[in-house]
Structures are given as structure tokens and as C-alpha cells.
Design an enzyme around this catalytic site. Structure first.
Site, PDB file in Angstrom:
ATOM      1  N   THR A 124       9.593  71.116  55.971  1.00  0.00           N
ATOM      2  CA  THR A 124       8.379  70.245  56.527  1.00  0.00           C
ATOM      3  C   THR A 124       6.999  70.916  56.390  1.00  0.00           C
ATOM      4  O   THR A 124       5.974  70.648  57.083  1.00  0.00           O
ATOM      5  CB  THR A 124       8.453  69.678  57.831  1.00  0.00           C
ATOM      6  OG1 THR A 124       8.756  70.800  58.755  1.00  0.00           O
ATOM      7  CG2 THR A 124       9.660  68.601  57.862  1.00  0.00           C
ATOM      8  N   GLY A 171       3.661  72.430  55.211  1.00  0.00           N
ATOM      9  CA  GLY A 171       2.558  71.659  54.655  1.00  0.00           C
ATOM     10  C   GLY A 171       2.454  70.016  54.419  1.00  0.00           C
ATOM     11  O   GLY A 171       1.723  69.679  53.756  1.00  0.00           O
ATOM     12  N   THR A 172       3.370  69.436  55.312  1.00  0.00           N
ATOM     13  CA  THR A 172       3.305  68.091  55.454  1.00  0.00           C
ATOM     14  C   THR A 172       1.941  67.394  55.760  1.00  0.00           C
ATOM     15  O   THR A 172       1.383  66.339  55.126  1.00  0.00           O
ATOM     16  CB  THR A 172       4.393  67.524  56.343  1.00  0.00           C
ATOM     17  OG1 THR A 172       4.241  68.070  57.631  1.00  0.00           O
ATOM     18  CG2 THR A 172       5.506  67.720  55.840  1.00  0.00           C
ATOM     19  N   GLY A 173       1.318  68.050  56.691  1.00  0.00           N
ATOM     20  CA  GLY A 173      -0.085  67.556  56.825  1.00  0.00           C
ATOM     21  C   GLY A 173      -1.189  67.766  55.946  1.00  0.00           C
ATOM     22  O   GLY A 173      -2.041  66.822  55.396  1.00  0.00           O
ATOM     23  N   CYS A 174      -1.202  68.918  55.163  1.00  0.00           N
ATOM     24  CA  CYS A 174      -1.776  69.085  54.071  1.00  0.00           C
ATOM     25  C   CYS A 174      -1.701  68.250  53.000  1.00  0.00           C
ATOM     26  O   CYS A 174      -2.702  67.666  52.362  1.00  0.00           O
ATOM     27  CB  CYS A 174      -1.652  70.624  53.531  1.00  0.00           C
ATOM     28  SG  CYS A 174      -1.960  71.925  54.550  1.00  0.00           S
TER      29      CYS A 174
END
Length: 274
Positions: free
Chosen positions: A211, A213-216
Site C-alpha cells: 500500500t 504510495g496509495t495516497g499519491c
């Protein structure tokens, strides 16, 4: 028309987060990806071992030089690191006025390492959030922006989304995309709020350590999709569904031994079809 989309963010050498993940996402979703480097990190899937700032005046030079020549259809903002960089990015984007601005208020890496100076939070809140079309905080980031403890249930999330919306400008279409990935249990409900409509985006937690870098990736997907859809809820639903598939297929990659990256090219690489 193929949209030109810009990421203003930091560099993660492992490629799972930051501008490398953003450009992969934009490319996978049919946009031409560009990047302004706002910070450097020494980072892998387990930890951030160092951060080197980029001088604010050079960040400004990157932005001005790019906008002077290239049509920019959407901007995504990620890790800025320092207050000075945050203020200069707000200043230059207020000048250039991109049609779509997606702000991911990056504060802490998946490893738990802090990526934003405390002094930069106010600059983010006062300078960049009012310019944004969409902000995409998770629950801990929302707590920092509002000066409160993170919430842990859907009822309180609704109130947080309403408070966050008041930080954005009143003109035009402005949305809060409040991510519920930190909620307890297996449901990952996100909320979209524009001041009038409150839309729930249901989801289920996927059992994987990958998970990073999911926000990026989600915010970059929004930036890639908005110029084509011109509709925030439609772009949000598409981006979330695409990210869920990228997480679900992340096991096809073998990158590091910590929180691995999602599979940005799951729909394009042959292995994703097996």
C-alpha cells in the site's frame, strides 16, 4: 485531446510514491505526465532515511518555466516538505491559475516518517487549500488540518468533511475527498463533499502489505481524469476503482521487503491479464 498533467511533489527513489508514482499513474490513465521536484528523499519500502530540500526559488523557477511554455490541464500537489516551498508553490499557482488543482496533503510516509515540517501546515492550510479543486486527506491528515484528533467512524467523518470544506474557497466547484482507509474493520468508505452534496464511496479492505504510495496514486489519478470528465464525483469513482485494482494486483510485483508499491500498469502489462 490528451491532457497535460503536472505533479509537484517529492522524489521517492523506490518509485512507489512521489512524482515517479504520479507520472506512472498519469501515463496509465492516458494523460501526459510532467513533474516539478519539490523535495528529495532517501527512501525505500521500509523507511525514509533522509530528506534534502529543494530551494524555494528553484521550485518557483521550475513552475514558471514550465507554465510559460506548456499547456497544463491539471496539477496534483504532493509532498512539499518545507514551509518556504509550500508558500512559493501557492504563490506561483495563484499566478498561473490551473483549471484543476488536486491537493494531497502529504504529511507522513507509510513507514511512519514525517514528510512535512510543522511550520508548513499553516502555509498549506492558508495558501494552497483555498486554491484547490479537490483535497484528498486521509483521517490523520484531516485531524492535523483541523487541529483535532483523527476520527474513527463514519458519523464523525461526515462532520470532518463539512469542516474541511469550509477551508476551501467558496467560488466554483470545490470538493473534499476524505479517505476512510484508516477506519477500523474491513470497510474503507470514502466521502466526497462539495458543501451541498455528501457522497459515500464504498470499498473493502484488500489484504496486502503493498500500500506504499496509495495516497499519491489516488490524487494523481484524479488529476489525470478531471480534464476529461470535468466531473469530480465521476473522476473519484473511476480513480478509486482503478486504485483498488492496482492494489489487488500488486502481488505481481516484487519491489522491496516492506510496504511494496501498487501495480500502476495493471491494465497495460501482459502479466495483469493472466
Amino acid at each position: 485531446m490528451i491532457p497535460n498533467t503536472l505533479s509537484i511533489a517529492g522524489v521517492d527513489p523506490s518509485g512507489g510514491a512521489g512524482i515517479l508514482a504520479d507520472v506512472k499513474t498519469m501515463s496509465a490513465l492516458g494523460a501526459y505526465g510532467m513533474a516539478v521536484i519539490a523535495a528529495l528523499t532517501a527512501q525505500n519500502t521500509q523507511a525514509v532515511t533522509g530528506i534534502a530540500p529543494v530551494p524555494p526559488e528553484f521550485v518557483a523557477a521550475q513552475i514558471d518555466t514550465l507554465f510559460a511554455d506548456v499547456r497544463v490541464d491539471a496539477v496534483k500537489i504532493g509532498m512539499l516538505g518545507q514551509a518556504g516551498v509550500t508558500r512559493i508553490v501557492a504563490d506561483r499557482l495563484a499566478h498561473w491559475k490551473p483549471a484543476h488543482l488536486v491537493l494531497d496533503p502529504v504529511m507522513v510516509a507509510k513507514s511512519g516518517d514525517h514528510l512535512l515540517e510543522r511550520q508548513a501546515v499553516e502555509a498549506l492550510r492558508e495558501g494552497l487549500i483555498p486554491l484547490s479543486t479537490v483535497i484528498t486527506p486521509n483521517l490523520p491528515e484531516a485531524g492535523v488540518l483541523l487541529g483535532q484528533s483523527p476520527v474513527d467512524n463514519l458519523k464523525d467523518m461526515r462532520r470532518v468533511a463539512e469542516r474541511l470544506r469550509r477551508l476551501l474557497a467558496d467560488d466554483g466547484e470545490r470538493w473534499v475527498f476524505l479517505k476512510g482507509g484508516h477506519l477500523p474493520g474491513d470497510d474503507t468508505i470514502d466521502l466526497l463533499h462539495d458543501g451541498d452534496r455528501l457522497i459515500e464511496l464504498p470499498g473493502r479492505r484488500i489484504a496486502t502489505p503493498n500500500t506504499h504510495g496509495t495516497g499519491c496514486t489516488l490524487s494523481a489519478a484524479m488529476a489525470a481524469l478531471l480534464p476529461r470528465t470535468q466531473d469530480v464525483p465521476e473522476a473519484a469513482r473511476h480513480a478509486k476503482a482503478w486504485l483498488e485494482r492496482a492494489i489487488a494486483t500488486s502481488g505481481q510485483l516484487q519491489v522491496g521487503s516492506g510496504h511494496g508499491p501498487v501495480h500502476h500498469f495493471h491494465a497495460l502489462w501482459p502479466a495483469a491479464q493472466s
